[in-house]
Motif scaffolding. Structure first.
Motif, PDB file in Angstrom:
ATOM      1  N   THR A   2      54.774  12.292  45.172  1.00  0.00           N
ATOM      2  CA  THR A   2      53.957  13.379  44.960  1.00  0.00           C
ATOM      3  C   THR A   2      53.762  14.012  46.395  1.00  0.00           C
ATOM      4  O   THR A   2      54.066  13.229  47.082  1.00  0.00           O
ATOM      5  N   SER A   3      52.963  15.108  46.014  1.00  0.00           N
ATOM      6  CA  SER A   3      52.706  16.061  47.357  1.00  0.00           C
ATOM      7  C   SER A   3      52.069  15.798  48.482  1.00  0.00           C
ATOM      8  O   SER A   3      51.022  14.913  47.978  1.00  0.00           O
ATOM      9  N   GLY A   4      52.281  15.401  49.500  1.00  0.00           N
ATOM     10  CA  GLY A   4      51.640  14.599  50.570  1.00  0.00           C
ATOM     11  C   GLY A   4      50.065  14.457  50.808  1.00  0.00           C
ATOM     12  O   GLY A   4      49.398  13.684  51.669  1.00  0.00           O
ATOM     13  N   ASP A   5      49.940  16.150  50.299  1.00  0.00           N
ATOM     14  CA  ASP A   5      48.820  16.087  50.666  1.00  0.00           C
ATOM     15  C   ASP A   5      47.487  16.287  49.031  1.00  0.00           C
ATOM     16  O   ASP A   5      46.543  16.472  48.936  1.00  0.00           O
ATOM     17  N   ARG A   6      47.810  14.873  48.545  1.00  0.00           N
ATOM     18  CA  ARG A   6      47.929  14.727  46.954  1.00  0.00           C
ATOM     19  C   ARG A   6      47.593  14.172  46.442  1.00  0.00           C
ATOM     20  O   ARG A   6      48.248  12.754  46.815  1.00  0.00           O
ATOM     21  N   ARG A   7      46.481  13.622  45.462  1.00  0.00           N
ATOM     22  CA  ARG A   7      45.980  12.388  44.945  1.00  0.00           C
ATOM     23  C   ARG A   7      46.673  12.145  43.214  1.00  0.00           C
ATOM     24  O   ARG A   7      46.490  13.040  43.026  1.00  0.00           O
ATOM     25  N   VAL A   8      47.467  10.624  43.328  1.00  0.00           N
ATOM     26  CA  VAL A   8      48.202  10.645  41.593  1.00  0.00           C
ATOM     27  C   VAL A   8      46.521  10.757  41.512  1.00  0.00           C
ATOM     28  O   VAL A   8      45.822   9.670  41.004  1.00  0.00           O
ATOM     29  N   ASP A   9      46.692  11.163  40.178  1.00  0.00           N
ATOM     30  CA  ASP A   9      45.667  10.708  39.304  1.00  0.00           C
ATOM     31  C   ASP A   9      46.053   9.863  38.153  1.00  0.00           C
ATOM     32  O   ASP A   9      47.217   9.855  37.365  1.00  0.00           O
ATOM     33  N   GLU A  10      45.652   8.506  38.311  1.00  0.00           N
ATOM     34  CA  GLU A  10      46.349   7.598  37.364  1.00  0.00           C
ATOM     35  C   GLU A  10      46.482   7.424  35.982  1.00  0.00           C
ATOM     36  O   GLU A  10      47.171   7.527  34.975  1.00  0.00           O
ATOM     37  N   LYS A  11      45.356   8.169  34.716  1.00  0.00           N
ATOM     38  CA  LYS A  11      45.159   8.577  33.703  1.00  0.00           C
ATOM     39  C   LYS A  11      45.813   9.834  32.899  1.00  0.00           C
ATOM     40  O   LYS A  11      46.679   9.462  32.249  1.00  0.00           O
ATOM     41  N   LYS A  12      46.794  10.720  33.999  1.00  0.00           N
ATOM     42  CA  LYS A  12      47.920  12.170  33.827  1.00  0.00           C
ATOM     43  C   LYS A  12      49.294  11.288  33.981  1.00  0.00           C
ATOM     44  O   LYS A  12      49.807  11.115  32.599  1.00  0.00           O
ATOM     45  N   VAL A  13      49.208   9.867  34.834  1.00  0.00           N
ATOM     46  CA  VAL A  13      50.123   9.185  34.381  1.00  0.00           C
ATOM     47  C   VAL A  13      50.598   8.020  33.419  1.00  0.00           C
ATOM     48  O   VAL A  13      51.695   8.125  32.907  1.00  0.00           O
ATOM     49  N   ASP A  14      49.095   7.499  33.361  1.00  0.00           N
ATOM     50  CA  ASP A  14      49.150   7.405  31.870  1.00  0.00           C
ATOM     51  C   ASP A  14      49.552   7.475  30.789  1.00  0.00           C
ATOM     52  O   ASP A  14      50.474   7.188  30.076  1.00  0.00           O
ATOM     53  N   ALA A  15      49.115   8.680  30.745  1.00  0.00           N
ATOM     54  CA  ALA A  15      49.222   9.706  29.431  1.00  0.00           C
ATOM     55  C   ALA A  15      51.190   9.639  29.350  1.00  0.00           C
ATOM     56  O   ALA A  15      51.010   9.800  28.227  1.00  0.00           O
TER      57      ALA A  15
ATOM     58  N   LYS B 288      49.793   2.559  29.679  1.00  0.00           N
ATOM     59  CA  LYS B 288      49.443   2.151  31.167  1.00  0.00           C
ATOM     60  C   LYS B 288      49.791   1.893  31.814  1.00  0.00           C
ATOM     61  O   LYS B 288      50.984   1.640  31.800  1.00  0.00           O
ATOM     62  N   THR B 289      48.905   1.689  32.934  1.00  0.00           N
ATOM     63  CA  THR B 289      50.006   1.499  34.514  1.00  0.00           C
ATOM     64  C   THR B 289      48.391   0.429  35.457  1.00  0.00           C
ATOM     65  O   THR B 289      47.612   0.163  34.625  1.00  0.00           O
ATOM     66  N   GLY B 290      49.667   0.104  35.896  1.00  0.00           N
ATOM     67  CA  GLY B 290      47.995  -0.285  37.275  1.00  0.00           C
ATOM     68  C   GLY B 290      48.830  -0.639  38.857  1.00  0.00           C
ATOM     69  O   GLY B 290      49.565  -0.033  38.582  1.00  0.00           O
ATOM     70  N   ARG B 291      48.616  -1.768  39.353  1.00  0.00           N
ATOM     71  CA  ARG B 291      48.384  -1.846  40.827  1.00  0.00           C
ATOM     72  C   ARG B 291      49.781  -2.119  40.595  1.00  0.00           C
ATOM     73  O   ARG B 291      49.960  -2.720  40.211  1.00  0.00           O
TER      74      ARG B 291
END
Length: 165
Positions: free
Chosen positions: A72-85, A89-92
């Motif tokens: 991901t771009s360094g100025d953005r935060r990952v949206d775990e719900k989007k990744v999971d979709a 389902k993922t975890g840390r």
């Protein structure tokens, strides 16, 4: 690079350098004087915008314990719900999981040359930039590329995986 100079580099950086050479990537890894464990540290060391840092975030997929790499771009935060979709389902992922699956320590996870190939997603926000930089297998190691190169080097899909601003 002819190969002899690789032996002076840390093992993880050597793996990344070989992978880049094998794919005829024009930019070899560079070692920074100071560690760049965060996107901001890397951007400061390179004199670029923090968004130009392609940061590698590892998640642990719950269904099969696979590593999921989100670049991901360094100025953005990952949206775990989007990744999971997209991947299930993922975890840390803790430091031990990251090291065992990727072969890299947190703060130096490259987008390629992993010990075990991860499920990979590329943040579309990286395509805002002509040039980006990624970790090269060590907290001091980085390499230059274009977002299109990242797509070609990893074979990963580009997706919307970040939180809305």
């Amino acid at each position: 690079m002819c190969g002899a100079e690789l032996t002076a580099l840390p093992e993880g950086v050597q793996r990344v350098a070989r992978a880049l050479q094998d794919k005829a990537h024009p930019h070899a890894p560079q070692m920074l004087d100071d560690a760049a464990r965060t996107a901001q540290q890397a951007a400061d060391a390179l004199g670029i915008a923090v968004g130009q840092i392609a940061k590698s975030i590892i998640f642990r997929r719950k269904s099969d314990d696979a590593a999921v790499l989100v670049v991901t771009s360094g100025d953005r935060r990952v949206d775990e719900k989007k990744v999971d979709a997209l991947v299930g389902k993922t975890g840390r992922a803790d430091a031990e999981f990251v090291k065992s699956r990727t072969g890299f320590s947190i703060g130096g996870v490259a987008p390629l040359a992993h010990a075990t190939p991860p499920v990979t997603l590329i943040d579309r926000e990286l395509f805002r930039f002509e040039e980006i930089w990624a970790a090269a297998g060590h907290p001091h190691g980085v390499f230059k590329l274009r977002p299109q190169d990242l797509e070609a080097l990893t074979g990963a899909p580009v997706a919307d995986v970040v939180q809305t601003l």
